[in-house]
Design an enzyme around this catalytic site. Structure first.
Site, mmCIF file in Angstrom:
data_model
loop_
_atom_site.group_PDB
_atom_site.id
_atom_site.type_symbol
_atom_site.label_atom_id
_atom_site.label_comp_id
_atom_site.label_asym_id
_atom_site.label_seq_id
_atom_site.Cartn_x
_atom_site.Cartn_y
_atom_site.Cartn_z
ATOM 1 N N ASP A 13 113.937 110.381 21.682
ATOM 2 C CA ASP A 13 115.075 110.452 22.608
ATOM 3 C C ASP A 13 115.615 111.866 22.786
ATOM 4 O O ASP A 13 116.800 112.060 23.056
ATOM 5 C CB ASP A 13 116.219 109.518 22.158
ATOM 6 C CG ASP A 13 115.780 108.073 22.105
ATOM 7 O OD1 ASP A 13 114.899 107.698 22.907
ATOM 8 O OD2 ASP A 13 116.310 107.328 21.268
ATOM 9 N N LYS A 16 112.599 114.017 26.461
ATOM 10 C CA LYS A 16 111.221 114.350 26.858
ATOM 11 C C LYS A 16 110.965 113.988 28.321
ATOM 12 O O LYS A 16 110.324 114.733 29.052
ATOM 13 C CB LYS A 16 110.208 113.616 25.960
ATOM 14 C CG LYS A 16 110.304 113.998 24.493
ATOM 15 C CD LYS A 16 109.373 113.164 23.643
ATOM 16 C CE LYS A 16 109.743 111.700 23.613
ATOM 17 N NZ LYS A 16 111.020 111.382 22.948
ATOM 18 N N GLY A 40 111.466 105.037 25.771
ATOM 19 C CA GLY A 40 112.332 104.905 26.947
ATOM 20 C C GLY A 40 112.617 106.310 27.419
ATOM 21 O O GLY A 40 113.331 107.051 26.760
ATOM 22 N N HIS A 41 111.995 106.717 28.506
ATOM 23 C CA HIS A 41 112.118 108.095 28.992
ATOM 24 C C HIS A 41 112.908 108.093 30.297
ATOM 25 O O HIS A 41 112.532 107.413 31.250
ATOM 26 C CB HIS A 41 110.725 108.706 29.199
ATOM 27 C CG HIS A 41 109.948 108.851 27.923
ATOM 28 N ND1 HIS A 41 108.694 109.387 27.856
ATOM 29 C CD2 HIS A 41 110.280 108.535 26.643
ATOM 30 C CE1 HIS A 41 108.280 109.397 26.595
ATOM 31 N NE2 HIS A 41 109.220 108.873 25.846
ATOM 32 N N GLN A 223 108.108 108.969 21.352
ATOM 33 C CA GLN A 223 108.750 109.037 20.040
ATOM 34 C C GLN A 223 108.935 110.519 19.639
ATOM 35 O O GLN A 223 109.071 111.353 20.502
ATOM 36 C CB GLN A 223 107.965 108.256 18.974
ATOM 37 C CG GLN A 223 108.018 106.744 19.142
ATOM 38 C CD GLN A 223 107.125 106.208 20.239
ATOM 39 O OE1 GLN A 223 105.935 106.458 20.260
ATOM 40 N NE2 GLN A 223 107.690 105.474 21.165
HETATM 41 P P1 GDP Z 1 113.337 110.660 25.780
HETATM 42 O O1 GDP Z 1 113.009 109.363 25.141
HETATM 43 O O2 GDP Z 1 113.009 111.823 24.905
HETATM 44 O O3 GDP Z 1 112.745 110.819 27.149
HETATM 45 O O4 GDP Z 1 114.944 110.684 25.954
HETATM 46 P P2 GDP Z 1 115.846 109.480 26.518
HETATM 47 O O5 GDP Z 1 115.650 109.374 27.983
HETATM 48 O O6 GDP Z 1 115.656 108.250 25.709
HETATM 49 O O7 GDP Z 1 117.294 110.003 26.161
HETATM 50 C C1 GDP Z 1 117.779 111.230 26.622
HETATM 51 C C2 GDP Z 1 119.073 111.000 27.428
HETATM 52 O O8 GDP Z 1 119.726 112.243 27.612
HETATM 53 C C3 GDP Z 1 118.810 110.474 28.833
HETATM 54 O O9 GDP Z 1 119.902 109.677 29.227
HETATM 55 C C4 GDP Z 1 118.752 111.751 29.680
HETATM 56 O O10 GDP Z 1 119.088 111.553 31.042
HETATM 57 C C5 GDP Z 1 119.793 112.577 29.001
HETATM 58 N N1 GDP Z 1 119.604 114.039 29.048
HETATM 59 C C6 GDP Z 1 118.450 114.753 28.934
HETATM 60 N N2 GDP Z 1 118.721 116.080 28.919
HETATM 61 C C7 GDP Z 1 120.067 116.192 29.019
HETATM 62 C C8 GDP Z 1 120.960 117.304 29.017
HETATM 63 O O11 GDP Z 1 120.575 118.459 28.906
HETATM 64 N N3 GDP Z 1 122.307 117.018 29.098
HETATM 65 C C9 GDP Z 1 122.780 115.741 29.210
HETATM 66 N N4 GDP Z 1 124.091 115.549 29.292
HETATM 67 N N5 GDP Z 1 121.954 114.690 29.213
HETATM 68 C C10 GDP Z 1 120.629 114.902 29.103
HETATM 69 P P1 IMO Z 2 111.142 107.695 22.867
HETATM 70 O O1 IMO Z 2 109.750 107.924 23.383
HETATM 71 C C1 IMO Z 2 113.706 106.718 19.473
HETATM 72 C C2 IMO Z 2 112.048 104.025 16.447
HETATM 73 C C3 IMO Z 2 112.712 102.670 16.323
HETATM 74 C C4 IMO Z 2 112.495 102.390 14.835
HETATM 75 C C5 IMO Z 2 111.104 102.974 14.591
HETATM 76 C C6 IMO Z 2 109.978 101.950 14.656
HETATM 77 O O2 IMO Z 2 112.067 107.101 23.861
HETATM 78 O O3 IMO Z 2 111.676 108.925 22.217
HETATM 79 P P2 IMO Z 2 108.769 100.675 16.641
HETATM 80 O O4 IMO Z 2 109.313 99.717 17.663
HETATM 81 O O5 IMO Z 2 108.113 101.873 17.235
HETATM 82 O O6 IMO Z 2 107.896 100.005 15.628
HETATM 83 O O7 IMO Z 2 110.073 101.182 15.831
HETATM 84 O O8 IMO Z 2 110.897 103.936 15.606
HETATM 85 N N1 IMO Z 2 111.578 104.368 17.814
HETATM 86 C C7 IMO Z 2 112.205 105.227 18.622
HETATM 87 N N2 IMO Z 2 113.370 105.899 18.466
HETATM 88 N N3 IMO Z 2 112.955 106.923 20.574
HETATM 89 C C8 IMO Z 2 111.776 106.282 20.730
HETATM 90 O O9 IMO Z 2 110.936 106.549 21.747
HETATM 91 C C9 IMO Z 2 111.372 105.360 19.742
HETATM 92 N N4 IMO Z 2 110.298 104.565 19.604
HETATM 93 C C10 IMO Z 2 110.435 103.973 18.405
HETATM 94 O O10 IMO Z 2 114.075 102.740 16.647
HETATM 95 O O11 IMO Z 2 113.406 103.149 14.077
HETATM 96 MG MG MG Z 3 113.913 107.550 24.670
#
Ligand code: GDP
Ligand code: IMO
Ligand code: MG
Length: 429
Positions: A13, A16, A40-41, A223
């Site tokens: 999270d 990415k 979840g991207h 991840q």
């Molecule tokens: P990922 O799994 O690495 O793709 O990250 P996620 O999408 O799960 O979570 C990142 C969250 O932060 C999302 O809601 C993005 O829209 C948000 N985000 C990413 N970069 C920034 C930033 O520089 N500032 C803010 N405020 N939000 C950001």
């Molecule tokens: P992105 O790509 C954050 C965490 C889960 C749990 C552990 C194992 O959005 O960054 P799993 O379902 O993979 O067997 O769970 O890994 N986890 C993540 N945490 N971002 C993710 O993906 C994750 N994918 C798995 O919360 O702790």
């Molecule tokens: Mg994510």
């Protein structure tokens, strides 16, 4: 040849998806190589927010070809839902531009049921998985009885699927979990999967040819480093290899593909984690509420896949140095710097105290960190809103100092600083 790899440098999270979307403007191919719909991207473009779980984030750019590699585990049902949602949002999804490896493994309803039953059986020691069936699907892969995309094309797929569901029912019975209705589940699954056959391609060959011809491939990690099956905080990890080298095995590329690769580690300006496991710099004070947000803003720290509140803390420089080492990071990308605006003091973990000794690097792997107490450096915060900054010189001096300290600690240059979730809210260094 140009291969660029985007890796999460923390526990996932890191932003990415947002970064891949930005970099995909200059890529021909965007490829996912590990994990499944546990990811979840998020990608924000104008008034649209895309939440991608399986399809590579670069798909939002119409010129790209999106690839799902052999290292992934794919739930056809979620994939089809995601394809439908993307189409309704105006993104073109067609076999010409979305290619899936025949060697990618399938996630079935049995894997999901087993994931949840295993977690329930673990009780207090649960991992806090996303419940998407990731662990059981990779278990089947490792025990050489998994179902793969290529199997969809085989005449005996129905029989294989039924055998798999019957076998899973035996295990579910042992775990005293509800069993699956084999016939109904098999029929519904076959209906869904048949629609994916057209998307199967030899993506390993395709990517290797593309690289030879000078095209650019952006590999999108899912991840993060600390969730890696070998190098993460085991056993509180996911079941795939998340570090940079898995971009090669997960796409079927040889080592030559990585010769000039940039390996870009994405890290938030602070630290988060969702699920169980050690987190040395975790905080639960007022500052934690400030970092997490209340859930009002789409970027507040609540899981993209499960909606769970994320645990939050100060940036851990020891773990960042570790991520640099195990991935061979060439560049750092910092996200969410904007969230720190208005905090009077910012703490940065620069070492750990273990057995009365101060260390700056992990002696064993990341799984030893539960015995570590963080050692902090305190830096002054800044009050200015930075969301509109596009040039280094316009960043508050104190924000510049914080970034410089992170880069020095990680011994790695910073390439991009994200200052908001929108595509253009970014600073190139
Ligand atoms: P990922 O799994 O690495 O793709 O990250 P996620 O999408 O799960 O979570 C990142 C969250 O932060 C999302 O809601 C993005 O829209 C948000 N985000 C990413 N970069 C920034 C930033 O520089 N500032 C803010 N405020 N939000 C950001
Ligand atoms: P992105 O790509 C954050 C965490 C889960 C749990 C552990 C194992 O959005 O960054 P799993 O379902 O993979 O067997 O769970 O890994 N986890 C993540 N945490 N971002 C993710 O993906 C994750 N994918 C798995 O919360 O702790
Ligand atoms: Mg994510």
């Amino acid at each position: 040849m140009s291969l660029n790899i985007v890796i999460g440098a923390q526990w996932g999270d890191e932003g990415k998806g947002r970064i891949v979307d930005y970099l995909a403007a200059g890529a021909d191919f965007v490829a996912r190589y590990n994990g499944g719909d546990n990811a979840g991207h998020t990608v924000n473009v104008g008034n649209k927010i895309f939440k991608l779980h399986l399809v590579p984030s670069g798909i939002v750019h119409p010129h790209t070809t999106a690839v799902m590699g052999n290292g992934m585990v794919i739930n056809p049902r979620t994939l089809i839902e995601e394809m439908t949602a993307l189409r309704s949002a105006g993104v073109s999804i067609a076999p010409q531009r979305l290619h899936i490896s025949p060697a990618a493994h399938l996630i079935t309803p049995a894997h999901r049921a087993l994931d949840n039953a295993n977690e329930a059986a673990r009780g207090k020691g649960k991992i806090g998985t996303t419940g998407r069936g990731i662990g059981p699907a990779y278990m089947d892969k490792a025990s050489r009885r998994g179902l793969r995309m290529a199997d969809l094309l085989a005449p005996d797929f129905r029989d294989k699927l039924r055998d798999h569901l019957l076998e899973a029912n035996r295990t579910l019975g042992l775990l005293t979990a509800p069993e699956l209705e084999v016939d109904a589940e098999a029929e519904s699954y076959l209906n869904q999967t048949s629609r994916l056959a057209l998307y199967i391609r030899d993506v390993a060959m395709e990517l290797s040819l593309a690289l030879k011809q000078g095209q650019s491939v952006l590999a999108e990690g899912a991840q993060g480093t600390l969730l890696d099956l070998d190098h993460g905080t085991y056993p509180f990890v996911t079941s795939s290899t998340t570090v940079a080298s898995s971009a090669l095995t997960g796409l079927g590329l040889g080592l030559d593909a990585a010769r000039d690769a940039r390996v870009m580690g994405v890290t938030k300006a602070f630290q988060t984690r969702v699920g169980s496991g050690p987190f040395p710099t975790e905080i639960k004070s007022k500052a934690a509420e400030r970092l997490r947000g209340t859930g009002k803003n789409p970027w507040d720290e609540f899981g993209t896949t499960t909606g769970r509140p994320r645990r939050v803390g100060w940036l851990d420089g020891v773990l960042l140095r570790y991520a640099v080492r195990v991935n061979g990071l060439t560049d750092l990308i910092i996200t969410k710097l904007d969230i720190l605006s208005g905090m009077s003091k910012i703490k940065l973990c620069t070492g750990y105290t273990v057995n009365n000794a101060l260390i700056h690097d992990l002696p064993g792997g990341a799984d030893g960190i539960s015995a570590c107490a963080p050692d902090y450096e305190e830096l002054p915060g800044w009050t200015e809103d930075v969301t509109h900054v596009r040039k280094w010189k316009d960043l508050p001096k104190k924000a510049q100092k914080y970034l410089e300290r992170i880069s020095a600690l990680a011994e790695t240059p910073i390439k991009l600083v994200s200052l908001g979730p929108e595509r253009e809210q970014i600073l190139e260094l």
